[in-house]
Motif scaffolding. Structure first.
Motif, short mmCIF file in Angstrom:
data_model
loop_
_atom_site.label_atom_id
_atom_site.label_comp_id
_atom_site.label_asym_id
_atom_site.label_seq_id
_atom_site.Cartn_x
_atom_site.Cartn_y
_atom_site.Cartn_z
N LEU A 237 38.82 31.86 -13.70
CA LEU A 237 38.02 30.36 -13.32
C LEU A 237 36.71 30.60 -12.96
O LEU A 237 35.90 31.65 -12.59
CB LEU A 237 38.67 29.95 -11.80
N GLU A 238 35.81 29.57 -13.18
CA GLU A 238 34.36 29.70 -12.89
C GLU A 238 34.33 29.50 -11.29
O GLU A 238 35.20 29.04 -10.46
CB GLU A 238 33.79 28.26 -13.42
N THR A 239 33.08 30.22 -10.76
CA THR A 239 33.05 30.04 -9.53
C THR A 239 32.70 28.82 -8.81
O THR A 239 32.12 28.01 -9.93
CB THR A 239 31.63 31.22 -9.06
N VAL A 240 32.67 28.75 -7.76
CA VAL A 240 32.28 27.22 -7.21
C VAL A 240 30.92 27.13 -7.32
O VAL A 240 30.46 25.92 -7.36
CB VAL A 240 32.93 27.09 -5.41
N LYS A 241 29.86 28.06 -7.09
CA LYS A 241 28.59 27.46 -7.35
C LYS A 241 28.41 27.28 -8.88
O LYS A 241 27.73 26.26 -8.95
CB LYS A 241 27.92 28.69 -6.99
N GLU A 242 29.16 27.82 -9.81
CA GLU A 242 28.85 27.56 -11.19
C GLU A 242 29.26 25.96 -11.55
O GLU A 242 28.64 25.37 -12.16
CB GLU A 242 29.54 28.29 -12.09
N GLU B 91 34.12 39.13 -9.21
CA GLU B 91 35.39 39.85 -9.47
C GLU B 91 36.53 39.09 -9.51
O GLU B 91 37.53 39.02 -10.31
CB GLU B 91 35.55 40.97 -8.22
N MET B 92 36.60 38.00 -8.61
CA MET B 92 37.86 37.13 -8.24
C MET B 92 37.71 36.09 -9.55
O MET B 92 38.85 35.84 -10.21
CB MET B 92 37.75 36.45 -7.04
N SER B 93 36.51 35.63 -10.20
CA SER B 93 36.44 34.80 -11.08
C SER B 93 37.18 35.47 -12.54
O SER B 93 37.92 34.95 -13.20
CB SER B 93 35.01 34.50 -11.43
N LEU B 94 36.93 36.85 -12.47
CA LEU B 94 37.58 37.56 -13.44
C LEU B 94 38.91 37.63 -13.52
O LEU B 94 39.75 37.34 -14.42
CB LEU B 94 37.05 38.64 -13.84
N ILE B 95 39.54 37.88 -12.19
CA ILE B 95 40.85 37.84 -12.07
C ILE B 95 41.64 36.59 -12.25
O ILE B 95 42.60 36.45 -12.93
CB ILE B 95 41.15 38.34 -10.40
N LEU B 96 40.86 35.63 -11.72
CA LEU B 96 41.44 34.23 -11.68
C LEU B 96 41.41 33.38 -13.03
O LEU B 96 42.00 32.45 -13.32
CB LEU B 96 41.22 33.61 -10.79
#
Length: 314
Positions: A260-265, A253-258
């Motif tokens: 940005l890729e997630t830290v795991k990705e 959800e936060m990746s879509l809002i920001l």
């Protein structure tokens, strides 16, 4: 002057505030989302002693006893909020905080001859556990002023970090009509032994991250409802898989809002478990969830600070 006043004035005073980690609701807490946060076993002391010459002698110590900042600030500069282009940002920011504190309670300047003020971190200052928020809360305790007002007038931000500074248990924090609402909760799942906090070897600027979020957020109401639902699942989860799936959904959800890729990705694609950003994306700590002890995995990648839940959280 009465004897009791003289004794109180000359007595060394010490104040302490907890550090913090934001588990859910990063960024969207600014728009009224419910945020789940944990106070840490690490924090900061503020020690106040009488000084002279209408000046504040300020010394800040890191966790290892080394001095990371020291300065002299005449009272006149606090009153006038007088800045100098030749001075570093730390001193400028400190003068701004003290000026706003003066606006809320002028007695600490008008009724004093000076101060010797010391701060002592119990965590490395670059960890991002709340060097600023613990300072603001400590100053507010000392001067008996509202910490949230002081934050609003100086740094800005949601204030969840102040709620952690002031409380010794997990919290749900929410801004309701722009006012802080703090709910103390019981969070003692049987899988905390599977939770670790990993430092990413760089400190992220909260101010910069917040500004970036505010510049690019869109229609956020539906997202807030989704984040609030996830937060409820996170705090009530009985099994690690339920907790882990909720954390992963939060990252998406936060990746879509920001956008940005997630830290795991970005950093941990091959990690056998879940990794979640905490607070500002791109720095400070992440939460790692793993059935196996992941310390060797992160150490081999150069991340030497891996702290089990019970060593970090109050």
């Amino acid at each position: 002057m009465r004897l009791i006043d003289f004794v109180a004035k000359n007595m060394k005073q010490t104040f302490y505030s907890n550090g913090k980690l934001l588990i859910t609701g990063e960024y969207v807490v600014l728009d009224g989302a419910k945020a789940f946060a944990l106070p840490t076993k690490f924090g900061q002391n503020l020690i106040i002693e009488e000084g002279e010459n209408n000046t504040i002698l300020w010394t800040s110590y890191d966790h290892d006893g080394s001095i990371w900042f020291e300065t002299n600030i005449p009272f006149s500069r606090v009153i006038e909020k007088k800045k100098s282009d030749s001075e570093n940002n730390i001193k400028t920011t400190l003068i701004e905080i003290l000026h706003e504190a003066y606006q809320l309670n002028s007695n600490f300047i008008t009724a004093s001859k000076g101060y010797k003020i010391t701060t002592e971190l119990t965590f490395p200052k670059f960890w991002g556990l709340g060097t600023s928020s613990t300072l603001i809360n400590n100053i507010a305790q000392w001067l008996k002023i509202d910490a949230y007002q002081l934050l609003k007038k100086s740094f800005g931000g949601s204030g969840y970090d102040l709620a952690c500074a002031q409380n010794n248990s997990p919290i749900i924090y929410q801004l309701i009509d722009e006012q802080p609402n703090v709910e103390l909760i019981d969070f003692q799942p049987n899988f905390t032994r599977n939770l670790y906090f990993v430092y990413l070897n760089k400190k992220q600027s909260s101010k910069t991250a917040i500004a970036s979020y505010l510049n690019q957020r869109g229609a956020i109401d539906s997202k807030i409802k989704s984040i609030n639902k996830i937060t409820q699942t996170v705090i009530h989860a009985k099994e690690i898989k339920e907790f882990e799936l909720a954390i992963e959904k939060h990252e998406i959800e936060m990746s879509l809002i920001l956008e940005l890729e997630t830290v795991k990705e970005i950093l941990f694609k091959d990690f056998n478990g879940t990794v979640k950003s905490l607070g500002a994306w791109g720095g400070d700590f992440v939460l790692a969830i793993s059935n196996e002890n992941p310390i060797d995995y992160f150490n081999k990648l150069g991340y030497e600070t891996v702290i089990p839940y019970h060593e970090m959280i109050l």
